[in-house]
Structure formats: C-alpha cells, structure tokens
Design a protein around this motif. Structure first.
Motif, short mmCIF file in Angstrom:
data_model
loop_
_atom_site.label_atom_id
_atom_site.label_comp_id
_atom_site.label_asym_id
_atom_site.label_seq_id
_atom_site.Cartn_x
_atom_site.Cartn_y
_atom_site.Cartn_z
N VAL A 146 16.73 -26.19 19.24
CA VAL A 146 17.84 -26.26 20.36
C VAL A 146 16.37 -26.20 21.59
O VAL A 146 16.67 -27.51 22.47
CB VAL A 146 17.53 -24.61 20.93
CG1 VAL A 146 17.38 -24.12 22.34
CG2 VAL A 146 17.86 -23.69 20.21
N ALA A 147 15.39 -27.14 21.55
CA ALA A 147 13.92 -27.54 22.53
C ALA A 147 14.50 -29.08 22.06
O ALA A 147 14.66 -29.91 23.19
CB ALA A 147 12.90 -27.42 22.41
N ALA A 166 6.05 -16.71 18.93
CA ALA A 166 5.68 -17.26 20.35
C ALA A 166 5.46 -19.00 20.01
O ALA A 166 5.57 -19.68 21.24
CB ALA A 166 3.67 -17.16 20.16
N ALA A 167 5.36 -19.37 19.11
CA ALA A 167 5.68 -21.20 19.35
C ALA A 167 6.63 -21.46 19.72
O ALA A 167 6.88 -22.41 20.96
CB ALA A 167 4.74 -22.29 17.88
N GLY A 168 7.85 -20.97 19.14
CA GLY A 168 9.38 -21.65 19.46
C GLY A 168 9.08 -21.32 20.43
O GLY A 168 9.94 -22.36 21.01
N ILE A 169 9.15 -20.09 21.32
CA ILE A 169 9.47 -19.97 22.84
C ILE A 169 8.83 -20.89 23.47
O ILE A 169 9.48 -20.98 24.35
CB ILE A 169 9.31 -18.47 22.85
CG1 ILE A 169 9.74 -17.01 22.53
CG2 ILE A 169 9.20 -17.93 24.27
CD1 ILE A 169 9.94 -16.31 21.74
N ALA A 170 7.50 -20.75 23.36
CA ALA A 170 6.70 -22.21 24.24
C ALA A 170 7.24 -23.34 23.99
O ALA A 170 7.34 -23.61 25.36
CB ALA A 170 5.30 -22.15 23.61
N LEU A 171 8.06 -23.73 22.89
CA LEU A 171 8.39 -24.52 23.46
C LEU A 171 9.92 -24.90 23.70
O LEU A 171 10.28 -25.87 24.44
CB LEU A 171 8.15 -25.12 21.27
CG LEU A 171 7.66 -25.80 20.79
CD1 LEU A 171 7.71 -25.69 19.77
CD2 LEU A 171 6.83 -27.00 20.95
N ALA A 230 8.51 -25.09 27.58
CA ALA A 230 7.93 -26.49 27.72
C ALA A 230 8.76 -27.66 28.24
O ALA A 230 8.98 -28.21 28.54
CB ALA A 230 6.46 -26.82 26.90
N ALA A 231 9.95 -27.70 27.07
CA ALA A 231 11.22 -28.52 27.18
C ALA A 231 12.29 -28.29 28.36
O ALA A 231 13.24 -28.76 28.25
CB ALA A 231 11.71 -28.50 25.83
N GLU A 273 7.96 -32.77 10.70
CA GLU A 273 8.34 -33.33 11.76
C GLU A 273 6.78 -31.61 12.66
O GLU A 273 7.01 -30.99 11.65
CB GLU A 273 9.31 -32.47 12.24
CG GLU A 273 10.53 -33.98 12.37
CD GLU A 273 11.27 -33.62 12.87
OE1 GLU A 273 12.18 -34.67 13.09
OE2 GLU A 273 12.20 -32.42 12.47
N VAL A 274 5.86 -32.30 13.39
CA VAL A 274 5.54 -31.77 14.18
C VAL A 274 6.23 -31.22 15.82
O VAL A 274 6.17 -32.02 16.69
CB VAL A 274 3.76 -31.79 14.24
CG1 VAL A 274 3.02 -30.85 14.98
CG2 VAL A 274 3.73 -32.55 12.81
N PHE A 275 6.79 -30.03 16.22
CA PHE A 275 7.05 -30.19 17.21
C PHE A 275 5.86 -29.37 17.92
O PHE A 275 5.06 -28.13 18.10
CB PHE A 275 8.29 -28.28 17.24
CG PHE A 275 9.14 -29.38 16.25
CD1 PHE A 275 9.68 -30.24 16.96
CD2 PHE A 275 9.57 -29.50 15.18
CE1 PHE A 275 11.81 -30.40 16.30
CE2 PHE A 275 10.58 -29.98 14.87
CZ PHE A 275 11.39 -30.29 14.89
N TRP A 276 5.15 -29.62 19.19
CA TRP A 276 4.41 -28.87 19.76
C TRP A 276 4.43 -29.24 21.25
O TRP A 276 5.16 -30.01 22.11
CB TRP A 276 3.27 -29.86 19.74
CG TRP A 276 2.96 -31.49 19.44
CD1 TRP A 276 3.14 -32.42 18.88
CD2 TRP A 276 2.68 -31.97 21.32
NE1 TRP A 276 3.33 -33.77 19.79
CE2 TRP A 276 2.52 -33.33 20.89
CE3 TRP A 276 1.11 -31.37 21.78
CZ2 TRP A 276 1.64 -34.23 22.05
CZ3 TRP A 276 0.74 -32.19 23.39
CH2 TRP A 276 1.62 -34.04 22.68
N THR A 277 3.21 -28.02 21.87
CA THR A 277 3.75 -28.13 23.78
C THR A 277 1.25 -27.84 24.41
O THR A 277 1.24 -27.16 23.73
CB THR A 277 4.13 -27.07 23.98
OG1 THR A 277 4.54 -27.09 25.53
CG2 THR A 277 4.28 -25.59 23.59
N ASP A 278 1.56 -28.80 25.11
CA ASP A 278 0.18 -28.29 25.43
C ASP A 278 1.11 -26.87 26.70
O ASP A 278 -0.13 -27.58 27.85
CB ASP A 278 -0.41 -29.59 25.94
CG ASP A 278 0.13 -29.94 27.08
OD1 ASP A 278 1.77 -30.03 27.28
OD2 ASP A 278 0.06 -31.74 26.96
N GLY A 279 1.85 -26.30 26.56
CA GLY A 279 2.20 -26.02 28.29
C GLY A 279 2.28 -25.91 28.82
O GLY A 279 2.95 -25.71 30.02
N THR A 280 2.96 -27.79 29.21
CA THR A 280 3.00 -27.98 30.24
C THR A 280 4.72 -29.41 30.07
O THR A 280 5.58 -29.40 30.68
CB THR A 280 2.74 -29.10 31.55
OG1 THR A 280 2.21 -30.34 30.43
CG2 THR A 280 1.55 -28.35 31.40
#
Length: 266
Positions: A194-195, A215-220, A223-224, A122-129
């Motif tokens: 969590v997201a 950093a990645a987990g917080i951003a996800l 954004a969620a 699984e790939v959890f991802w965000t573009d910041g929005t």
C-alpha cells in the motif's frame, strides 16, 4: 538516532531474511502453538539471527519477539518488535509471499522499521519521517497510489469485532465489487505494498497495538502518507481496533462507508 536505528532495523531484518531464504524449498520442522497456529524451524532460527543483531548493537533495549516473547530491560522506553517470518503458513507450503518485520517503538511511537521481502530482496523501511524501498543498494521514496483498485483483505482469525465487521462480508458487498478488486496475500507485506502504490488499501480486524506482525507495516504506511485508522475511522490504537490503511483519503472513506454498512440493521 532514528536513521541509525532504521539502518539497524534493516540489518536485523536482512539477517532474518537470509535465514528464511536458506530454508526455502526444504522440509521444515513445525512446532504447534495455541489456536492451531504453528512456527517452523525457519521462524525460530530467523528470530535468533534478528535478536543477535539487535542485542549486539542495543544491549540496553527491550525486545518483544513472536516466538521467544519479551526480553531485556524496560527502563529505556525503547522496545524492538520482531516478527521473524510473517506468512509462516505460506512459507511452510513453499509459497514465497512472506516478510521479515522489525520495528522500534520509542515510548508510544514507532521510530524506525524495516520489512524485508526475502525473495524479491526488497527492503521497505522508515526512519519515522519518510518511507523508502531499498533494492540493489538504491533507495527510492514510497509513493502511495489507489490506481490499481486492488485491496488486500486479511481473512485470518481472530475476529474480535465480528459482531459489527467481518472481512468476508466486505467482499460480498456490491459496493465493494463495483469499486475494488480483492486480493489475499496473507502476510503484512501487503501493508508495504500500500505504501509503495502496489495496492490501493489493506483491511484487517484485530488488536494491533504493539503487535509484532503489524508494527513495521503500519509505520511504513503512515510515513509514506497513507490514511491509516481503525475499522471505525478512529485512531487504530483505540476504538474498535482493526485497520484500514489506504493510499488516499477517498479510498479510505469509501472503505469505511462499506464497513459501516455491516453495523446497520438488515
């Protein structure tokens, strides 16, 4: 560029995840680090694969990687934060609760991030929005939910705020037991959960600014639409630090109240 950067984060994290999978079940060399920590050959090779992808596509960006440190130019304001194997101790004993994390900080904010579960693929991802999970080539929006009542708690040191907060004390609070059920995954993959609505919240101590692990987990989570602060309810980049990432405001408030009890006189 945030969508292009997000796709690059995904590509780089997947490259690292492929290396991690290739080492699973095999004996791995261990390399001692400070404080009794260690890296494995899988960490180092995964990091090299990730950095190779990033440097090829963004040669003018800076990189901060867990094993090799900082490299590249600081002039652009763009810094890639790389955690090639979050959950090294799990991995070293053939436990598959690990993640590969890549995030891009532009000036003060994370603009794109990816956290890959190498074994669930699984790939959890965000573009910041927005925040999504990609599985089998299909993207789905992440939808936080507190319905499970499961709260992941990081019990690993360091504990910079131990005078006023210890995760182990939180777990013994009757108010916690009445409302939540603890889990200890020992990887920041839990933040992605969590997201995704698989956990109600995640709690940790620590100094997390520009931390490659988080950093990645917080951003996800942000954004969620999760509620994300430090353990004192202030922005996580300031105040006491630490992290409370919760699926909703009610869960977040409940955990902050339980944490605040530790600061009250006995």
């Amino acid at each position: 560029m945030s969508r292009a950067d997000a796709e690059l984060a995904i590509q780089a994290a997947r490259a690292g995840a492929e290396v991690v999978r290739s080492h699973h079940g095999r004996s791995v060399d261990r390399f001692a680090k400070a404080g009794g920590d260690f890296a494995t050959s899988a960490d180092i090779e995964a990091e090299q694969a990730i950095l190779g992808v990033l440097r090829s596509a963004r040669p003018d960006d800076a990189m901060v990687a867990e094993e090799s440190g900082r490299s590249g130019s600081d002039g652009s304001g763009r810094v890639w934060l790389v955690d090639p194997l979050c959950g090294t101790l799990n991995f070293a004993v053939h436990t598959t609760l690990v993640s590969v994390n890549v995030a891009l900080r532009v000036d003060a904010e994370v603009a794109a991030a990816a956290a890959v579960d190498p074994f669930a693929q699984e790939v959890f991802w965000t573009d910041g929005t927005a925040a999504r999970v990609r599985c089998g080539g299909v993207d789905q929006h992440l939808l936080p939910s507190a319905a499970s009542g499961l709260v992941d708690v990081n019990l690993d040191p360091p504990f910079p705020n131990e005078r006023v907060f210890r995760a182990a004390r939180l777990l013994t609070d009757e108010g916690f037991v009445e409302r939540f059920r603890p889990r200890v995954v020992s990887t920041t993959l839990a933040l992605a959960w969590v997201a995704a609505g698989r956990r109600a919240a995640y709690v940790t101590d620590g100094r997390l600014r520009d931390n490659v692990h988080f950093a990645a987990g917080i951003a996800l989570s942000e954004a969620a639409g999760c509620v994300v602060t430090g353990i004192d309810g202030r922005p996580w980049r300031s105040g006491l630090g630490g992290l409370v990432a919760a699926a909703d405001a009610d869960t977040h408030a409940g955990l902050l109240a339980l944490i605040a009890r530790q600061r009250e006189p006995a």
